[in-house]
Every structure is written in structure tokens, then in C-alpha cells.
Design a protein around this motif. Structure first.
Motif, PDB file in Angstrom:
ATOM      1  N   VAL A 116       0.833  -1.196   0.000  1.00 23.11           N
ATOM      2  CA  VAL A 116       0.000   0.000   0.000  1.00 23.11           C
ATOM      3  C   VAL A 116       0.868   1.246   0.000  1.00 23.11           C
ATOM      4  O   VAL A 116       1.997   1.234   0.505  1.00 23.11           O
ATOM      5  CB  VAL A 116      -0.950   0.046   1.224  1.00 23.11           C
ATOM      6  CG1 VAL A 116      -1.867  -1.160   1.238  1.00 23.11           C
ATOM      7  CG2 VAL A 116      -0.170   0.134   2.520  1.00 23.11           C
ATOM      8  N   THR A 117       0.317   2.308  -0.566  1.00 17.54           N
ATOM      9  CA  THR A 117       0.957   3.615  -0.502  1.00 17.54           C
ATOM     10  C   THR A 117      -0.089   4.691  -0.732  1.00 17.54           C
ATOM     11  O   THR A 117      -1.229   4.407  -1.126  1.00 17.54           O
ATOM     12  CB  THR A 117       2.095   3.739  -1.533  1.00 17.54           C
ATOM     13  OG1 THR A 117       2.844   4.936  -1.276  1.00 17.54           O
ATOM     14  CG2 THR A 117       1.564   3.771  -2.956  1.00 17.54           C
ATOM     15  N   ASP A 118       0.287   5.949  -0.463  1.00 20.61           N
ATOM     16  CA  ASP A 118      -0.612   7.104  -0.643  1.00 20.61           C
ATOM     17  C   ASP A 118      -1.959   6.867   0.027  1.00 20.61           C
ATOM     18  O   ASP A 118      -3.018   6.939  -0.603  1.00 20.61           O
ATOM     19  CB  ASP A 118      -0.805   7.408  -2.127  1.00 20.61           C
ATOM     20  CG  ASP A 118       0.485   7.846  -2.807  1.00 20.61           C
ATOM     21  OD1 ASP A 118       0.567   7.702  -4.035  1.00 20.61           O
ATOM     22  OD2 ASP A 118       1.403   8.309  -2.109  1.00 20.61           O
ATOM     23  N   VAL A 119      -1.926   6.616   1.320  1.00 22.30           N
ATOM     24  CA  VAL A 119      -3.139   6.347   2.084  1.00 22.30           C
ATOM     25  C   VAL A 119      -3.637   7.669   2.674  1.00 22.30           C
ATOM     26  O   VAL A 119      -2.936   8.309   3.470  1.00 22.30           O
ATOM     27  CB  VAL A 119      -2.869   5.328   3.203  1.00 22.30           C
ATOM     28  CG1 VAL A 119      -4.166   4.983   3.935  1.00 22.30           C
ATOM     29  CG2 VAL A 119      -2.226   4.067   2.636  1.00 22.30           C
ATOM     30  N   HIS A 120      -4.856   8.070   2.297  1.00 31.01           N
ATOM     31  CA  HIS A 120      -5.370   9.366   2.733  1.00 31.01           C
ATOM     32  C   HIS A 120      -6.875   9.411   2.560  1.00 31.01           C
ATOM     33  O   HIS A 120      -7.472   8.523   1.944  1.00 31.01           O
ATOM     34  CB  HIS A 120      -4.715  10.495   1.932  1.00 31.01           C
ATOM     35  CG  HIS A 120      -4.998  10.440   0.457  1.00 31.01           C
ATOM     36  ND1 HIS A 120      -4.357   9.542  -0.393  1.00 31.01           N
ATOM     37  CD2 HIS A 120      -5.850  11.142  -0.328  1.00 31.01           C
ATOM     38  CE1 HIS A 120      -4.804   9.697  -1.617  1.00 31.01           C
ATOM     39  NE2 HIS A 120      -5.716  10.666  -1.617  1.00 31.01           N
ATOM     40  N   PHE A 121      -7.496  10.455   3.105  1.00 36.19           N
ATOM     41  CA  PHE A 121      -8.893  10.747   2.826  1.00 36.19           C
ATOM     42  C   PHE A 121      -8.953  11.649   1.598  1.00 36.19           C
ATOM     43  O   PHE A 121      -8.129  12.549   1.429  1.00 36.19           O
ATOM     44  CB  PHE A 121      -9.564  11.468   3.992  1.00 36.19           C
ATOM     45  CG  PHE A 121      -9.817  10.598   5.202  1.00 36.19           C
ATOM     46  CD1 PHE A 121      -9.843   9.219   5.110  1.00 36.19           C
ATOM     47  CD2 PHE A 121     -10.048  11.181   6.439  1.00 36.19           C
ATOM     48  CE1 PHE A 121     -10.088   8.424   6.218  1.00 36.19           C
ATOM     49  CE2 PHE A 121     -10.296  10.411   7.563  1.00 36.19           C
ATOM     50  CZ  PHE A 121     -10.322   9.023   7.451  1.00 36.19           C
ATOM     51  N   SER A 122      -9.947  11.432   0.766  1.00 37.41           N
ATOM     52  CA  SER A 122     -10.111  12.265  -0.413  1.00 37.41           C
ATOM     53  C   SER A 122     -11.592  12.534  -0.646  1.00 37.41           C
ATOM     54  O   SER A 122     -12.460  11.888  -0.058  1.00 37.41           O
ATOM     55  CB  SER A 122      -9.511  11.585  -1.655  1.00 37.41           C
ATOM     56  OG  SER A 122     -10.226  10.409  -1.969  1.00 37.41           O
ATOM     57  N   GLU A 123     -11.859  13.477  -1.529  1.00 38.48           N
ATOM     58  CA  GLU A 123     -13.229  13.822  -1.865  1.00 38.48           C
ATOM     59  C   GLU A 123     -13.816  12.773  -2.789  1.00 38.48           C
ATOM     60  O   GLU A 123     -13.120  12.168  -3.600  1.00 38.48           O
ATOM     61  CB  GLU A 123     -13.272  15.195  -2.544  1.00 38.48           C
ATOM     62  CG  GLU A 123     -12.801  16.317  -1.660  1.00 38.48           C
ATOM     63  CD  GLU A 123     -12.671  17.629  -2.409  1.00 38.48           C
ATOM     64  OE1 GLU A 123     -12.281  18.619  -1.775  1.00 38.48           O
ATOM     65  OE2 GLU A 123     -12.952  17.637  -3.619  1.00 38.48           O
ATOM     66  N   ASP A 124     -15.109  12.593  -2.650  1.00 40.24           N
ATOM     67  CA  ASP A 124     -15.840  11.678  -3.525  1.00 40.24           C
ATOM     68  C   ASP A 124     -15.763  12.178  -4.965  1.00 40.24           C
ATOM     69  O   ASP A 124     -16.072  13.326  -5.248  1.00 40.24           O
ATOM     70  CB  ASP A 124     -17.299  11.623  -3.055  1.00 40.24           C
ATOM     71  CG  ASP A 124     -18.155  10.685  -3.874  1.00 40.24           C
ATOM     72  OD1 ASP A 124     -19.370  10.693  -3.651  1.00 40.24           O
ATOM     73  OD2 ASP A 124     -17.613   9.956  -4.723  1.00 40.24           O
ATOM     74  N   GLU A 125     -15.335  11.318  -5.889  1.00 32.53           N
ATOM     75  CA  GLU A 125     -15.154  11.734  -7.271  1.00 32.53           C
ATOM     76  C   GLU A 125     -16.432  11.698  -8.096  1.00 32.53           C
ATOM     77  O   GLU A 125     -16.572  12.424  -9.065  1.00 32.53           O
ATOM     78  CB  GLU A 125     -14.103  10.846  -7.956  1.00 32.53           C
ATOM     79  CG  GLU A 125     -12.679  11.099  -7.496  1.00 32.53           C
ATOM     80  CD  GLU A 125     -11.676  10.324  -8.316  1.00 32.53           C
ATOM     81  OE1 GLU A 125     -12.051   9.258  -8.863  1.00 32.53           O
ATOM     82  OE2 GLU A 125     -10.523  10.771  -8.419  1.00 32.53           O
ATOM     83  N   ASP A 126     -17.374  10.826  -7.743  1.00 31.83           N
ATOM     84  CA  ASP A 126     -18.529  10.626  -8.615  1.00 31.83           C
ATOM     85  C   ASP A 126     -19.867  10.856  -7.924  1.00 31.83           C
ATOM     86  O   ASP A 126     -20.921  10.545  -8.483  1.00 31.83           O
ATOM     87  CB  ASP A 126     -18.516   9.220  -9.206  1.00 31.83           C
ATOM     88  CG  ASP A 126     -18.513   8.132  -8.133  1.00 31.83           C
ATOM     89  OD1 ASP A 126     -18.432   6.952  -8.504  1.00 31.83           O
ATOM     90  OD2 ASP A 126     -18.585   8.469  -6.934  1.00 31.83           O
ATOM     91  N   ALA A 127     -19.825  11.397  -6.701  1.00 30.84           N
ATOM     92  CA  ALA A 127     -21.056  11.695  -5.951  1.00 30.84           C
ATOM     93  C   ALA A 127     -21.884  10.437  -5.696  1.00 30.84           C
ATOM     94  O   ALA A 127     -23.085  10.512  -5.482  1.00 30.84           O
ATOM     95  CB  ALA A 127     -21.900  12.749  -6.665  1.00 30.84           C
ATOM     96  N   GLN A 128     -21.230   9.268  -5.706  1.00 29.43           N
ATOM     97  CA  GLN A 128     -21.903   8.011  -5.417  1.00 29.43           C
ATOM     98  C   GLN A 128     -21.155   7.290  -4.306  1.00 29.43           C
ATOM     99  O   GLN A 128     -19.929   7.326  -4.250  1.00 29.43           O
ATOM    100  CB  GLN A 128     -21.946   7.115  -6.663  1.00 29.43           C
ATOM    101  CG  GLN A 128     -22.644   7.731  -7.863  1.00 29.43           C
ATOM    102  CD  GLN A 128     -24.129   7.884  -7.648  1.00 29.43           C
ATOM    103  OE1 GLN A 128     -24.759   7.061  -6.992  1.00 29.43           O
ATOM    104  NE2 GLN A 128     -24.691   8.938  -8.207  1.00 29.43           N
TER     105      GLN A 128
END
Length: 830
Positions: free
Chosen positions: A812-824
Motif C-alpha cells: 500500500v501507498t498514498d493512504v489518505h482521505f479524499s473527496e468523492d469523485e462521482d457523488a456516489q
């Protein structure tokens, strides 16, 4: 002041209780039961702090028509009028059945279940709902709906619309007349798609740039807001009292968000404005009196609170101040299910909001339950008929001014379907002028700008050829960003504009070159966002130095003059980028007309400026990453660039090239709330806790040993990222955030990804699809936090946990919270 307000709120509740039994039918003009003299004196003392506005919406002919109409309406119809549903959650048949008064399209609610649409798709959808609303079956009189939408920087939900700079850039213009033209263009393009009503203008005064909606404000000082507000209302609605008022080229406007949304503590969206009443008036009310005087027909209540009191339930502010002292006779509409945040309320049951002075609930997906409960509460007397009638009267008043009973169906109205109006040359010229006037020149050492049109120009950066990024949030989708240039047929990227203005332009996004250029233009900045997803803890653009900083420094070291065009929704701490740039332009989010930037950067054939910079900062620019709140007039005021700053070719100035680039350790550690493992390193104090038959090592992803490799024996095991503390991630869950990581798995057993919380039996996991678990290929994994239903999100001890049954490896790498990309909602096991 705080204690007085509490007493007033208590008195308002008593007054409402008295109205339950003996309230008049028309609260606009009727007298109400008077309080005791002591309470009345306190009330008047507070209200007199607010500006008095003379009402201009009461027309005897219209009031008579309302009286006649209301006499023919059923209670069910009246309740329907005060409820607004989202088109993604209501059908035309339901609009007819429940006789709803309004439909809205949220940021991701386009026609036919899409997030946005073409003009033809919009017209067909609006037509269907309108025709359902006017179907006379079962009622004595059918009342047309109003369709509202967030057209906040042009008609931003239709393909081909003209997109203006966001308000932060428009504030830098200091041009009220151009603001009126922008509003006029927006109204005309809304009419092309059949829409009636826009939730604009935003007249907030952002006082903390960490707020995710700062870019929706014109400036940190109320002077700009008060100057712009009436011009926007008139541009959208037409001039009140004239033949042009709400004519076929105009729409209903909404002044929002009443009140104090820009003054919340810490800049938190939907937060609490903690300040005395006099400061609430002085700083945050300036946009409303001129909007009311200009004839604004609606005001939107804020999600936020004032000194702990949610605005949606604040009778004093909504009724005593707005409708009483300020004389507002239009209607107050709620925000997206915001009534459900009131104490004792749910999204489907909230009489308190209507009693406080809300006239129309925005109940996008909760409308059906809200309708049934509100109807029952009116019939029981919990909601007095007088209050319901007052709300309905206000809504009908707007509808009569808009001439809903006299207009043809949306598809047959004069501008409907005329797609040549969308992004027309005339409209784009207005937007391009706005771009030119909004740009703020922060630095121009050695007179790098303007650039000669025959110079060898290298263009780089991920914002140069990205219309979606340069347009910002609220662009086709709620959050904006991530869309192809093909979806913007009536737009120019910044690169398009530069190529059209100069003869020798080379574009490489990464800044590489073979022949040394004369100058480099690097376009970069914030990714688009909207509302609470844009809230930040600090204003550092690149706290880790992992973005464009190295490119800027390399080009400068190569002896190439560097021009930075910075895209953002707020002023940001960019000292390293400023140091590495010879010229620096704050371009905000300029919208569809990227060519407006070339107008100022590229000289004419004689090497002279084609236009000069006129933009001036409407927000103070921070000297340090944690220098918030920062506002002109503060007792201690030490910005890097002050409110009103802006260089020009005619008035140049010098900026030091040795600005302090240090960031406090506290800010670095704050990232631990959203980023856990990045670029081969744990952020802050995060570490992997191993349980069972598992070992940890390193493996390559994009760079040497930049990923963690977990090797599981036959008994399997688990991994949990922990730092010894528990965190509250409920807000991130409600905000549709996702746990995101890059993963490479090779195991025949079950692989589960999730989180752990404080209690021993509290954890939430979802199962990785077998085809991903066995693929042995790098894959992006996204897991909506809302999928982890077993979790106590208020006490999370591990934001990333991994469980594996049996032998295998998982990297694993780049583990983070992110914004929903597709609103689903994205769950792994679906």
C-alpha cells in the motif's frame, strides 16, 4: 449582548405560543399580541441596531390576487407550496400529487439522473415538471412550480454556458456596473434552459479564508458586498418598478446565506459565528438591505449558527430582524436539509423552522416525510394556520411578480431552447472582461511582464490546459474539476489564450524542454472544491514542497524567467513559489475565458501592454501559513499583501525574493487528520501496528521504496495505522469522504479494508473484490467512509486497517482521505 439575545429568543417563543390561538391570517400587516413592556424595550433595543429598510414588494393588485387564490386552495396545497424537492428525488407525478411549490436542482442533480445536461435536456425536464404542476386534476386551481438552481458564476450546470470568475475574483474588479452585466447574462442563459430562479447572489463576508466557501464571497470587507448586491439583483431580476422587472429575460434572485455564514469560528462551514450583535450587523448584514431595496424576492437562510443558535430556527433573526426591521416581504427559503439540524428536528419533521420564519423548506430527498408531518402539524394546530398562510402568501407574491400564471410552458417561452445564446460572443466578451479586471499582479521583478508576442514561451503546469480546473467548484458538478475540455465547447483554456496571443508557444505539463525558452509560464493551484470539502486547517498551498516548487526552482536555476499564474479559491501562503517566480499573478478561478489571462500577459506587436492590471486584493494575503483570521482593520494587521494591494504596468513595485519559507511543526502535524502515508513516509506520528502472522518491509511504486509491503503467513493477520489518539471523523463521513490508497495485492484469501475505533468491538471493514485481491497489480482503491456502518466515527483510532486471511502479500501507498469523485457511495463489496 449574548445573554440579551438568549432572553429575546425565549420571548420570541412565548410570542409564537400566543399566536397559536389568536394569530391573524395575514402576518404581513396585522398586529400581533404585544409583550410585557420590559421585554418589548429589550426587543426594540436589539432590533434598532439593524438598518431599517422600506418595503417595496406590497402591491395592492397582487395582494388581492393572492387573497382570491388562497381562498381556493386546500390545506394540502398550502403545505405543498412551502416544500421544495430535488429533481433527483421527486418525479413529475409526485409534484402533481403533492402539489409541491418548487423543485430545485442540487449541484449534482441534472436532467435524467445526470449531474448536468445540455440545454435541450434541461428544457425537456423543466417542461415535464411544470406541466405536472399545472395539471388541474383534483384541485380547484393548479399553481405552477418555480425551479431553482445554483447558477453562482454563470449558468454553471449546462454544457456550453458562459462561466464567469468566481466571486473572489469579481470582488477584485471593484466594478459594480460589470457585475450587473454578469448577472444579466446569467439570467438570460438560465432562461434558455427553462429555469426560473437562481440561488444567488452570495452576499457573505468571509472573515477566515480557511472557510471552504471563501471564494463565494466578494471580499473580507462589507464595502464591496454592499456595492455589488443591488446591481446583481437588478441584473438577475431587472429593475424593480420598470417594465423590464422579471421580464422574459430575467429570473428570481436569492440573497444568501442569512446570516453570518462568513464569520464562523475557525472558518468552519455550517459552524457558529461567535460575535456580538453589533458586529453581526456591521460585518455581515451589509448585502441584505440593498438587495431588499432592489426587490430581491427570496433570501436563503444559512446552515450556520449565531452564538449557538441555528439560523434556521432563529425567530429573532428571520422574523423580527429580516422580515420586521428590514422590511423583507419576499420569502425565506432553507438550505439543503438544514432544518434537520435544529434541536428536536429531523429532516422529515421540523415545525420549529417554519415557526421561526422559514417560508420554504429545502427538503431535497426528505420532502415526502416532511410534507406528511407538516400537514399533520397544521391540522393539529401545532403550526398555526396564520403562519402557514403567511409563508404561502410570500411564495405566491414572488410567483405573481414572476407572472407564473401568465407565462407559457417553459419550452414555449421566448428564450427557451435558443442554444446560440449560451456562450454567445457577446456573453463571452463580458466574461473575458471580467477575467482581465479580476487578475491581481502580486509580483513583476525585472519587468518580465508583458511578454513579447514573438518570444519563445514554455507553458507548463496542470492548470494550463484544464478548463475544468480553471473554472473551480460549482462547474457542471457540485465540486467541479476532473472533466474533459470537450465538455466546455464555448470556452478557452489558459493555454488556448496564450497560443492565440503569441507565435512561439511550447506546452509540456511537466515543464520539460529541449530548446531553452525565453520565458516560462507555469499555471497551477488548488483543485476545485465546494462548501465544507474546501475547509482547510491552514493556508499553505504546498506544505510538504511536493508540488510545483521544484519545477519553479529548476527553471529559475536554468536562468529562465518564471511567470506563475496561480489558480485558487482564496489567498494562500505561497512564499516558496513567490521566491521562485519572477512574476506572480493571482488568477483565482477565472471560468471559461482563459484567454483573458493572455490579454494581460502578452504584449502587443510593439511590446507594449494590450491591457493593464487593475485588480486589487479583496482579501488580505497571508504572511504565514497559519495567519488566520486576517482582515483589514484588525488591531494587529501584518499581511504579506494588504487588502487593496495590486501592482500594474503603470504602477510597478518591488517584492522581496527572500520571503520566509518555514512552516510551523504544528501545521505539519495537523495533516495527520487526512493524510496518513504519502511519498514513502508516514505523516506525523502514524505507524503500522501489526497483529498475527505478518511482517513489514518496503517495495517500489513510483519511487524507490515508496510503498509498504506486508507479507502474511498462513495464519493471516492484520495491520492498523495508529498514532495513539482517537479522532472524530463524523464530519468527514457526512461529507462523503473516501479512504483512498494505491494497493497491490497477491493473496488467495479474503482481504478486508476498513477502520478501527476506540471500543474493543468497534471496527468496520469492507471486502476487497477477489479479482483485485489476486491481481498483483497496482490499483487505486476508494472506500466511502459511509460504507463502514459498524464504526463509531467519533472515536476512530485507526483510519486505515487491513485484514488478510491466509498467506499472501499486500502493498500500500498514498493512504489518505479524499473527496468523492462521482457523488456516489463507493463500497468495495458491491
Amino acid at each position: 449582548m449574548d445573554s440579551q439575545k438568549g432572553a429575546l429568543l425565549g420571548f420570541s417563543a412565548l410570542l409564537l405560543a400566543a399566536c397559536n390561538t389568536a394569530a391573524p391570517a395575514n402576518l404581513d400587516s396585522a398586529e400581533t399580541q404585544q409583550p410585557a413592556p420590559e421585554a418589548q424595550a429589550a426587543l426594540e433595543g436589539e432590533v434598532e441596531l439593524w438598518p431599517a429598510v422600506e418595503s417595496n414588494l406590497i402591491d395592492p393588485d397582487i395582494e388581492a390576487r393572492i387573497d382570491e387564490l388562497m381562498a381556493r386552495m386546500t390545506i394540502e396545497q398550502k403545505v405543498g407550496q412551502v416544500i421544495q424537492a430535488d429533481n433527483g428525488s421527486v418525479t413529475p407525478e409526485e409534484v402533481k400529487e403533492y402539489r409541491l411549490g418548487s423543485v430545485l436542482s442540487g449541484g449534482n442533480s441534472g436532467p435524467n439522473g445526470k449531474q448536468y445536461g445540455t440545454a435541450d435536456e434541461w428544457v425537456a425536464a423543466v417542461d415535464a415538471y411544470y406541466m405536472a404542476s399545472v395539471d388541474p386534476e383534483g384541485v380547484e386551481v393548479a399553481i405552477p412550480i418555480l425551479w431553482g438552481i445554483d447558477a453562482v458564476h454563470g449558468h454553471n450546470n449546462v454544457i456550453g454556458g458562459t462561466l464567469f470568475p468566481h466571486n473572489i475574483g469579481l470582488g477584485a474588479m471593484r466594478d459594480p456596473e460589470l457585475m450587473g452585466e454578469i448577472a444579466r447574462v446569467t439570467a438570460a442563459e438560465l432562461r434558455v434552459t427553462g429555469h426560473d430562479w437562481t440561488f444567488a447572489p452570495t452576499v457573505a463576508v468571509p472573515r477566515d479564508s480557511r472557510w471552504g466557501r471563501s471564494y463565494e464571497g466578494f471580499g473580507e470587507d462589507p464595502e464591496i458586498v454592499s456595492a455589488y448586491s443591488p446591481r446583481i439583483v437588478e441584473g438577475l431580476q431587472g429593475v424593480f418598478g420598470s417594465d423590464d422587472f422579471l421580464s422574459d429575460e430575467h429570473v428570481i434572485s436569492t440573497a444568501k446565506h442569512f446570516l453570518g455564514d462568513g464569520g464562523t469560528d475557525g472558518g468552519k462551514d455550517q459552524g457558529d459565528a461567535i460575535l456580538p450583535e453589533a458586529d453581526l450587523v456591521r460585518l455581515h448584514a451589509a448585502g441584505y438591505p440593498p438587495a431588499i431595496e432592489a426587490g430581491a424576492l427570496s433570501v436563503m437562510a444559512s446552515f450556520s449558527s449565531w452564538n449557538g443558535s441555528k439560523i434556521h430556527g432563529d425567530h429573532y433573526l428571520l422574523t423580527d430582524v429580516l422580515k420586521g426591521r428590514m422590511g423583507f416581504n419576499g420569502f425565506v427559503v432553507g438550505d439543503w436539509n438544514a432544518h434537520g439540524q435544529l434541536e428536536g428536528c429531523t429532516t422529515e419533521d421540523c415545525p420549529a423552522a417554519l415557526l421561526a420564519g422559514l417560508d420554504m423548506y429545502m427538503a431535497p430527498d426528505s420532502w415526502k416525510g416532511l410534507y406528511k408531518n407538516t400537514l399533520a402539524e397544521v391540522k393539529s394546530g401545532e403550526i398555526p394556520m396564520a403562519r402557514l398562510d403567511d409563508a404561502v402568501r410570500r411564495i405566491l407574491r414572488a410567483k405573481f411578480y414572476y407572472k407564473v400564471f401568465d407565462q407559457a410552458r417553459p419550452s414555449e417561452r421566448p428564450l427557451s431552447g435558443r442554444t446560440e445564446i449560451l456562450g454567445s460572443p457577446e456573453h463571452r466578451a463580458v466574461a473575458r472582461q471580467a477575467v482581465r479586471e479580476s487578475l491581481v499582479l502580486l509580483k513583476n521583478e525585472g519587468s518580465v511582464l508583458p511578454i513579447k508576442p514573438d518570444a519563445k514561451i514554455l507553458v507548463a503546469g496542470n492548470g494550463a490546459d484544464n478548463i475544468s480546473k480553471q473554472a473551480g467548484g460549482w462547474t457542471l458538478t457540485w465540486q467541479g474539476g476532473g472533466m474533459s475540455n470537450d465538455l466546455f465547447p464555448n470556452a478557452d483554456s489558459i493555454l488556448d489564450g496564450l497560443q492565440g496571443a503569441a507565435a512561439n508557444v511550447t506546452y509540456n505539463a511537466d515543464g520539460s524542454y529541449t530548446a531553452k525558452p525565453d520565458v516560462a509560464i507555469i499555471v497551477f493551484g488548488e483543485e476545485p472544491y465546494a462548501e465544507f470539502r474546501g475547509d482547510v486547517d491552514h493556508l499553505a498551498y504546498d506544505i510538504d514542497g511536493t508540488k510545483e516548487r521544484n519545477l519553479l526552482q529548476k527553471l529559475k536555476a536554468d536562468g529562465i524567467p518564471v511567470v506563475t499564474v496561480f489558480l485558487s479559491g482564496r489567498p494562500m501562503w505561497v512564499n516558496p513559489e513567490l521566491n521562485a517566480s519572477d512574476a506572480f499573478v493571482a488568477a483565482w478561478w477565472p471560468g471559461s475565458e482563459g484567454a483573458g489571462i493572455a490579454d494581460l500577459l502578452i504584449a502587443d506587436a510593439e511590446g507594449q501592454p494590450r491591457y493593464d492590471f487593475t485588480g486589487k486584493l479583496s482579501f488580505s494575503w497571508p504572511r504565514a501559513a497559519d495567519q488566520q483570521p486576517l482582515n483589514v482593520g484588525d488591531a494587529v494587521y501584518d499581511p504579506l499583501f494588504a487588502y487593496g494591494y495590486g501592482l500594474s504596468y503603470a504602477a510597478p513595485g518591488a517584492v522581496p525574493s527572500d520571503l520566509d519559507e518555514t512552516v510551523s511543526a504544528d501545521l505539519v502535524s495537523a495533516r495527520a487528520n487526512s493524510v496518513f502515508f504519502e511519498n514513502g513516509s508516514f505523516v506525523s506520528d502514524w505507524a503500522a501496528e501489526l497483529t498475527g502472522d505478518v511482517t513489514q518491509s518496503r517495495v517500489d511504486h513510483n519511487a524507490q521504496e515508496d510503498a509498504l509491503l506486508f507479507t502474511f503467513g498462513g495464519a493471516g493477520g492484520s495491520v492498523a495505522f495508529k498514532d495513539g489518539t482517537a479522532r472524530d471523523f463524523l464530519r468527514e463521513t457526512n461529507g462523503d469522504m473516501e479512504l483512498t490508497l494505491m494497493l497491490k495485492s497477491s493473496t488467495a484469501g479474503k482481504v478486508e479494508i476498513g477502520m478501527q475505533c476506540e471500543a474493543d468491538d468497534c471496527a468496520g471493514y469492507d471486502t476487497l473484490p477477489a479479482e483485485v485481491a489476486n491481481a498483483n497489480e497496482w490499483t487505486e482503491v476508494r472506500l466511502s467512509l459511509s460504507c463502514l456502518t459498524a464504526m463509531d466515527m467519533k472515536a476512530v483510532t485507526s483510519p486505515f486497517s487491513l485484514k488478510v486471511e491466509g498467506a499472501g502479500t499486500v502493498a500500500v501507498t498514498d493512504v489518505h482521505f479524499s473527496e468523492d469523485e462521482d457523488a456516489q457511495e463507493t463500497c468495495l463489496s458491491e
